[in-house]
Design a protein around this motif. Structure first.
Motif, PDB file in Angstrom:
ATOM      1  N   PRO A  38      -0.173  18.744 -21.180  1.00 44.22           N
ATOM      2  CA  PRO A  38       0.300  20.099 -20.898  1.00 44.22           C
ATOM      3  C   PRO A  38       1.832  20.147 -20.881  1.00 44.22           C
ATOM      4  CG  PRO A  38      -0.291  19.015 -18.850  1.00 44.22           C
ATOM      5  CD  PRO A  38      -0.590  18.025 -19.952  1.00 44.22           C
ATOM      6  N   ILE A  39       2.419  19.638 -21.963  1.00 49.99           N
ATOM      7  CA  ILE A  39       3.867  19.493 -22.085  1.00 49.99           C
ATOM      8  C   ILE A  39       4.294  20.064 -23.434  1.00 49.99           C
ATOM      9  CG2 ILE A  39       5.789  17.837 -22.136  1.00 49.99           C
ATOM     10  CD1 ILE A  39       4.388  17.798 -19.452  1.00 49.99           C
ATOM     11  N   ALA A  40       5.408  20.771 -23.474  1.00 49.30           N
ATOM     12  CA  ALA A  40       5.875  21.394 -24.714  1.00 49.30           C
ATOM     13  C   ALA A  40       6.261  20.344 -25.755  1.00 49.30           C
ATOM     14  CB  ALA A  40       7.063  22.301 -24.421  1.00 49.30           C
ATOM     15  N   THR A  41       6.091  20.712 -27.012  1.00 56.83           N
ATOM     16  CA  THR A  41       6.455  19.851 -28.135  1.00 56.83           C
ATOM     17  C   THR A  41       7.953  19.537 -28.116  1.00 56.83           C
ATOM     18  OG1 THR A  41       4.644  20.712 -29.479  1.00 56.83           O
ATOM     19  CG2 THR A  41       6.481  19.697 -30.662  1.00 56.83           C
ATOM     20  N   ALA A  42       8.280  18.275 -28.381  1.00 58.04           N
ATOM     21  CA  ALA A  42       9.680  17.811 -28.495  1.00 58.04           C
ATOM     22  C   ALA A  42      10.516  18.168 -27.269  1.00 58.04           C
ATOM     23  CB  ALA A  42      10.321  18.373 -29.759  1.00 58.04           C
ATOM     24  N   SER A  43       9.911  18.054 -26.079  1.00 55.19           N
ATOM     25  CA  SER A  43      10.610  18.490 -24.862  1.00 55.19           C
ATOM     26  C   SER A  43      11.025  17.345 -23.944  1.00 55.19           C
ATOM     27  CB  SER A  43       9.728  19.465 -24.074  1.00 55.19           C
ATOM     28  OG  SER A  43       8.560  18.819 -23.609  1.00 55.19           O
ATOM     29  N   VAL A  44      10.658  16.099 -24.270  1.00 59.70           N
ATOM     30  CA  VAL A  44      11.055  14.975 -23.422  1.00 59.70           C
ATOM     31  C   VAL A  44      11.770  13.912 -24.259  1.00 59.70           C
ATOM     32  CG1 VAL A  44       9.239  15.349 -21.713  1.00 59.70           C
ATOM     33  CG2 VAL A  44       8.826  13.797 -23.612  1.00 59.70           C
ATOM     34  N   ASP A  45      12.625  13.152 -23.586  1.00 54.20           N
ATOM     35  CA  ASP A  45      13.395  12.108 -24.267  1.00 54.20           C
ATOM     36  C   ASP A  45      12.684  10.763 -24.270  1.00 54.20           C
ATOM     37  OD1 ASP A  45      15.944  13.668 -24.674  1.00 54.20           O
ATOM     38  OD2 ASP A  45      15.788  13.782 -22.501  1.00 54.20           O
ATOM     39  N   THR A  46      11.863  10.538 -23.255  1.00 59.14           N
ATOM     40  CA  THR A  46      11.164   9.255 -23.129  1.00 59.14           C
ATOM     41  C   THR A  46       9.751   9.487 -22.614  1.00 59.14           C
ATOM     42  OG1 THR A  46      13.270   8.236 -22.479  1.00 59.14           O
ATOM     43  CG2 THR A  46      11.288   6.916 -22.158  1.00 59.14           C
ATOM     44  N   VAL A  47       8.791   8.846 -23.255  1.00 59.39           N
ATOM     45  CA  VAL A  47       7.420   8.811 -22.739  1.00 59.39           C
ATOM     46  C   VAL A  47       7.120   7.375 -22.343  1.00 59.39           C
ATOM     47  CG1 VAL A  47       4.964   9.093 -23.247  1.00 59.39           C
ATOM     48  CG2 VAL A  47       6.604  10.779 -24.102  1.00 59.39           C
ATOM     49  N   VAL A  48       6.643   7.202 -21.122  1.00 59.17           N
ATOM     50  CA  VAL A  48       6.355   5.873 -20.585  1.00 59.17           C
ATOM     51  C   VAL A  48       4.861   5.737 -20.306  1.00 59.17           C
ATOM     52  CG1 VAL A  48       6.809   4.270 -18.686  1.00 59.17           C
ATOM     53  CG2 VAL A  48       8.646   5.764 -19.518  1.00 59.17           C
ATOM     54  N   PHE A  49       4.308   4.604 -20.704  1.00 57.85           N
ATOM     55  CA  PHE A  49       2.945   4.221 -20.337  1.00 57.85           C
ATOM     56  C   PHE A  49       3.043   2.853 -19.666  1.00 57.85           C
ATOM     57  CE2 PHE A  49       2.269   6.773 -24.212  1.00 57.85           C
ATOM     58  CZ  PHE A  49       1.255   7.640 -23.814  1.00 57.85           C
ATOM     59  N   ILE A  50       2.593   2.738 -18.444  1.00 57.62           N
ATOM     60  CA  ILE A  50       2.559   1.439 -17.772  1.00 57.62           C
ATOM     61  C   ILE A  50       1.109   1.116 -17.422  1.00 57.62           C
ATOM     62  CG2 ILE A  50       3.284   0.076 -15.777  1.00 57.62           C
ATOM     63  CD1 ILE A  50       5.869   1.617 -15.714  1.00 57.62           C
ATOM     64  N   SER A  51       0.539   0.157 -18.136  1.00 58.71           N
ATOM     65  CA  SER A  51      -0.866  -0.237 -17.932  1.00 58.71           C
ATOM     66  C   SER A  51      -1.770   0.991 -17.923  1.00 58.71           C
ATOM     67  CB  SER A  51      -1.013  -1.042 -16.632  1.00 58.71           C
ATOM     68  OG  SER A  51      -0.209  -2.194 -16.670  1.00 58.71           O
ATOM     69  N   THR A  52      -1.607   1.806 -18.960  1.00 60.67           N
ATOM     70  CA  THR A  52      -2.382   3.041 -19.091  1.00 60.67           C
ATOM     71  C   THR A  52      -3.159   3.086 -20.403  1.00 60.67           C
ATOM     72  OG1 THR A  52      -0.787   4.294 -17.759  1.00 60.67           O
ATOM     73  CG2 THR A  52      -2.201   5.569 -19.219  1.00 60.67           C
ATOM     74  N   THR A  94       3.802  11.296 -29.146  1.00 59.70           N
ATOM     75  CA  THR A  94       4.860  11.498 -30.138  1.00 59.70           C
ATOM     76  C   THR A  94       5.121  12.988 -30.373  1.00 59.70           C
ATOM     77  OG1 THR A  94       3.194  11.144 -31.886  1.00 59.70           O
ATOM     78  CG2 THR A  94       4.579   9.270 -31.296  1.00 59.70           C
ATOM     79  N   ARG A  95       4.129  13.831 -30.111  1.00 60.54           N
ATOM     80  CA  ARG A  95       4.347  15.283 -30.223  1.00 60.54           C
ATOM     81  C   ARG A  95       5.349  15.772 -29.190  1.00 60.54           C
ATOM     82  NH1 ARG A  95       2.912  19.599 -27.432  1.00 60.54           N
ATOM     83  NH2 ARG A  95       1.416  18.496 -26.097  1.00 60.54           N
ATOM     84  N   VAL A  96       5.200  15.306 -27.955  1.00 61.35           N
ATOM     85  CA  VAL A  96       6.066  15.822 -26.887  1.00 61.35           C
ATOM     86  C   VAL A  96       7.449  15.169 -26.894  1.00 61.35           C
ATOM     87  CG1 VAL A  96       4.075  16.385 -25.451  1.00 61.35           C
ATOM     88  CG2 VAL A  96       5.284  14.215 -25.080  1.00 61.35           C
ATOM     89  N   LEU A  97       7.593  14.053 -27.624  1.00 60.00           N
ATOM     90  CA  LEU A  97       8.888  13.380 -27.708  1.00 60.00           C
ATOM     91  C   LEU A  97       9.842  14.106 -28.636  1.00 60.00           C
ATOM     92  CD1 LEU A  97       8.177   9.540 -27.982  1.00 60.00           C
ATOM     93  CD2 LEU A  97       9.686  10.652 -26.319  1.00 60.00           C
TER      94      LEU A  97
END
Length: 201
Positions: free
Chosen positions: A86-100, A115-118
């Motif tokens: 539930p995040i807008a396209t190209a709206s964040v600088d970093t996406v983090v996954f930790i043991s997910t 990659t869509r929201v990045l």
């Protein structure tokens, strides 16, 4: 014991604290101070606790985890599914996954959403449990271990899949032996396989 209680116990243990401190330090190497960060699978907010000076959004699909996170940390938390962020396209600088990622069956949907929201020159930081390590293998075989819920038990194949979506590299870190944490990039000793990259065109 509920998942939330188990995570709190781990996070507050000496071992868990050291693991998460090192994971957070690794993530910080790959972000800028003014980055807008999305942490997918935030659990009880242990990363957010270590990123109080950053603009970070924690997302989890568990209402219980989000409730616990909000009670523990003053940060933004969102209830949501990694396969339909539930995040807008190209709206964040970093996406983090930790043991997910290793726990989510539909990995393509998750990576497509990440990659869509990045932003086009944003960074994906994926820390995956390294199934070649003795630590992960022993936990996979331990009755009642959370690791037994892993949907993807070949971390090499998972890293290759991530690299279909981002241009970057894989490396190993966080040596663990009998709850002793040490520096190691040896794939048989390092508990984490990390992939860091930017979205492919």
């Amino acid at each position: 014991m509920s998942d939330v209680e188990s995570f709190v116990r781990f996070c507050e243990s000496e071992f868990g604290t050291e693991v998460m401190d090192r994971e957070a330090a690794y993530v910080k190497q790959h972000i800028a101070a003014d980055d807008r960060i999305l942490n997918v699978g935030c659990g009880i907010g242990s990363l957010e606790e270590r990123f109080l000076d950053y603009e970070i959004i924690g997302l989890d699909r568990s209402e219980e985890m989000i409730h616990a996170a909000r009670n523990r940390v003053s940060a933004s938390f969102v209830l949501g599914d990694a396969t339909a962020l539930p995040i807008a396209t190209a709206s964040v600088d970093t996406v983090v996954f930790i043991s997910t990622l290793e726990f989510i069956p539909d990995i393509d949907a998750v990576l497509a959403e990440a990659t869509r929201v990045l932003d086009s020159d944003g960074t994906l930081v994926a820390l995956v449990l390294n199934t070649r390590s003795e630590y992960v293998q022993s936990n996979l075989q331990r009755e009642g271990s959370y690791f037994q819920r892993m949907a993807h038990r070949d971390s090499e194949a998972l890293a290759e899949k991530i690299l279909e979506y981002v241009g970057g590299e894989q490396e190993f870190f966080l040596g663990i032996s009998d709850e002793t944490v040490f520096e190691s990039s040896d794939p048989t000793a390092a508990a984490i396989s990390a992939v860091v990259g930017t979205p492919l065109d």
